[in-house]
Design an enzyme around this catalytic site. Structure first.
Site, PDB file in Angstrom:
ATOM      1  N   HIS A   1      25.065 -19.433  42.804  1.00 42.70           N
ATOM      2  CA  HIS A   1      23.777 -19.222  43.463  1.00 42.70           C
ATOM      3  C   HIS A   1      23.694 -17.743  43.826  1.00 42.70           C
ATOM      4  O   HIS A   1      24.431 -17.277  44.694  1.00 42.70           O
ATOM      5  CB  HIS A   1      23.661 -20.086  44.717  1.00 42.70           C
TER       6      HIS A   1
ATOM      7  N   SER B   1      17.400 -16.007  45.780  1.00 42.35           N
ATOM      8  CA  SER B   1      17.179 -17.257  46.494  1.00 42.35           C
ATOM      9  C   SER B   1      15.754 -17.309  47.062  1.00 42.35           C
ATOM     10  O   SER B   1      14.794 -17.201  46.302  1.00 42.35           O
ATOM     11  CB  SER B   1      18.245 -17.423  47.587  1.00 42.35           C
TER      12      SER B   1
ATOM     13  N   ASP C   1      22.699 -24.898  40.024  1.00 41.74           N
ATOM     14  CA  ASP C   1      22.566 -24.070  41.213  1.00 41.74           C
ATOM     15  C   ASP C   1      23.188 -24.777  42.420  1.00 41.74           C
ATOM     16  O   ASP C   1      22.788 -25.890  42.777  1.00 41.74           O
ATOM     17  CB  ASP C   1      21.086 -23.773  41.459  1.00 41.74           C
TER      18      ASP C   1
END
Length: 415
Positions: free
Chosen positions: A360, A197, A293
Site C-alpha cells: 500500500h 492512499s 492492496d
C-alpha cells in the site's frame, strides 16, 4: 526470494466491536498505522542520510483554510534547481478519512487533523528524494508534500460548531495552490500532481482542476498511488467502504467539490470512488496500485466488523496464512481491479503499474520506488515506469501476473 517486511503493532486501549461505528473508529486509526509503516520503512533503506524538509504553515485562515481543529494547514517544499527549476511536483499526503463526529473529534488530536501535532520536518524519499540515484527523473524539481488534516481527501467544505470541527479540505487545497503559485509555480513548464492512499484519491479528484491552473503550453499530468479504492463488497456481503465514504461525503459536505462530469449523472458517494472518474478525465493519469492492496484487504474487504468469527484474522495480516478459498476471494478482488482499469488503459495518454503485491503506497518509500531490489514488472521499477510515461519515452501499461508469480514484491506482513 520473496521479500517480507515484518511489523509488530501494539494496539493499546483499542476496543474492536462488530457495530459499524466501532469498525469505523478502527478504520481511521488502522490507516494511520499502515501509512506510518509505509513511510517509516524509508529509515531502513539504503539512504542513511535522507533529506529533511521543514514545515511551512499556510497563512490562509482568513479564507477559512484550516485543519479540523482550526489550526493552519501546511506543506513541505524543497526547491528545484538546474533543469528542474521550473518543474513542480505536488504530493498530496494520505491518511484515511473521518466519517462521523466521533472519529473526526479523535482525528483533530492527531497530525491528521491539526498542525499542532504535525512533524516539523519530514523525510523526502522516493519520488520526493533530491538524489538522482534515488529519483532519476524528478530529483531536481520543486517538490512539495501537502499535509493532510481535513479527513475528506481535500474535498470537504463545512463545519460542525457544536463539536468545534472545521471541514475545510477544499479551502486548504485552494490556499496551498495559491501560496505555491506565488512562490513560482505559476511559471511552471512541467507539473505533476501526485498522492498516496487518501491523497491518491485526492489527486484523481483534483487532477483536471490542477491542469486548468496552467497555460496549455505547460506539461501537466497526474499520478495516483494506492488511490484506486474499489466499490466492492466485504467478506460478509456488506458494503463497508461505501458506508464509510457515504459518511465522509455527507458529514463534510463534499458533494459540491466533486467532478461535475460525474455528479451530473450519479450520487455524490458514487463519485467519490475513482472507478467512476478515471475514464472520464481529460488530463493524463498514471495509476500505481498493488493488486492486493493491504489497506483494502484489512479495512474494506475483511474488516473485523465483517468477520465476527475471526475466520479472516490471520489472512488479513499475513497473506501466507490465507486458505485456498481466501486466496480465490482475493484473486476476485484483483480481477475486479483489472476490469475497472480496462477502459482507462485504452487511452494512450494514461499509464498503469498494477503489481501483484501485498502493499500500500509504493512511490514515497525508497525501497519500492527505486532501489537495487525494487519491485518490478517486466524488469521495470515504479520510478522508471512513471518517468517513461511522464516524459513520453514509452507507453506504459504494466499489469503483473497473479500472485504468487512476482518474486520482486516487498510484501507487507503484520503480526
Amino acid at each position: 526470494m520473496e521479500k517480507l517486511f515484518l511489523v509488530v503493532f501494539v494496539i493499546a486501549g483499542l476496543i474492536l466491536g462488530t457495530q459499524a461505528n466501532e469498525y469505523l473508529d478502527f478504520n481511521v486509526t488502522e490507516v494511520d498505522r499502515i501509512e506510518e509503516l509505509e513511510f517509516g520503512f524509508s529509515k531502513y533503506s539504503s539512504n542513511l542520510n535522507p533529506l529533511m524538509v521543514g514545515l511551512t504553515l499556510i497563512r490562509g485562515a482568513d479564507s477559512g483554510a484550516v485543519c479540523l481543529d482550526g489550526t493552519l494547514p501546511g506543506y513541505h517544499l524543497h526547491r528545484g534547481h538546474g533543469s528542474g527549476a521550473n518543474s513542480w511536483l505536488i504530493q498530496l499526503e494520505g491518511g484515511g478519512w473521518c466519517n462521523n463526529i466521533r472519529t473526526c473529534v479523535y482525528r483533530k488530536k492527531t497530525r491528521r487533523g491539526s498542525s499542532n501535532y504535525m512533524e516539523k520536518q519530514l523525510q523526502f524519499t522516493g519520488i520526493l528524494s533530491d538524489k538522482a540515484q534515488e529519483n532519476p527523473d524528478f530529483f531536481n524539481w520543486n517538490r512539495v508534500k501537502l499535509r493532510y488534516c481535513d479527513g475528506a481527501s481535500f474535498s470537504g467544505d463545512g463545519q460542525n460548531q457544536a463539536a468545534q470541527l472545521q471541514f475545510r479540505g477544499e479551502r486548504i487545497w485552494r490556499a496551498a495552490i495559491d501560496d505555491l503559485k506565488a512562490k513560482g509555480m505559476r511559471y511552471a513548464n512541467q507539473a505533476l500532481l501526485s498522492g498516496c492512499s487518501a491523497g491518491g484519491l485526492a489527486a484523481i479528484l483534483r487532477c483536471d482542476e490542477f491542469r486548468n491552473l496552467f497555460p496549455g503550453s505547460t506539461k501537466v499530468k497526474c499520478l495516483s498511488d494506492a488511490g484506486l479504492f474499489l466499490d466492492t463488497a466485504d467478506v460478509s456481503g456488506g458494503r463497508t467502504i461505501r458506508n464509510l465514504y457515504n459518511g465522509v461525503v455527507e458529514l463534510q459536505s463534499v458533494k459540491n467539490n466533486l467532478p461535475r462530469i460525474c455528479t451530473n449523472h450519479h450520487d455524490p458517494t458514487t463519485c467519490f470512488f475513482p472507478q467512476n472518474l478515471i475514464s472520464q478525465m481529460k488530463t493524463p493519469l498514471f495509476i500505481v496500485n498493488a493488486a492486493y492492496d493491504t489497506w483494502q484487504i484489512q479495512s474494506s474487504i475483511a474488516p473485523t466488523s465483517a468477520d465476527p468469527s475471526g475466520f479472516w484474522h490471520d489472512c488479513r495480516l499475513n497473506h501466507g496464512k490465507c486458505t485456498p478459498a481466501q486466496l480465490r476471494f482475493l484473486q476476485g478482488f484483483r480481477d475486479q481491479m483489472l476490469r475497472v482499469v480496462k477502459g482507462f488503459s485504452m487511452s494512450r495518454q494514461n499509464g498503469l503499474f498494477i503489481n501483484s503485491c501485498f502493499a500500500h503506497c509504493q512511490t514515497e518509500r525508497q525501497d519500492t520506488w527505486f532501489a537495487d531490489d525494487s519491485p518490478v514488472i517486466r524488469k521495470k521499477a515504479v520510478a522508471i515506469a512513471v518517468g517513461d510515461w511522464y516524459f513520453d519515452r514509452a507507453e506504459v501499461k504494466l499489469v503483473d501476473c497473479p500472485y504468487p508469480c512476482d518474486k520482486s514484491c516487498h510484501n507487507l506482513v503484520f503480526r
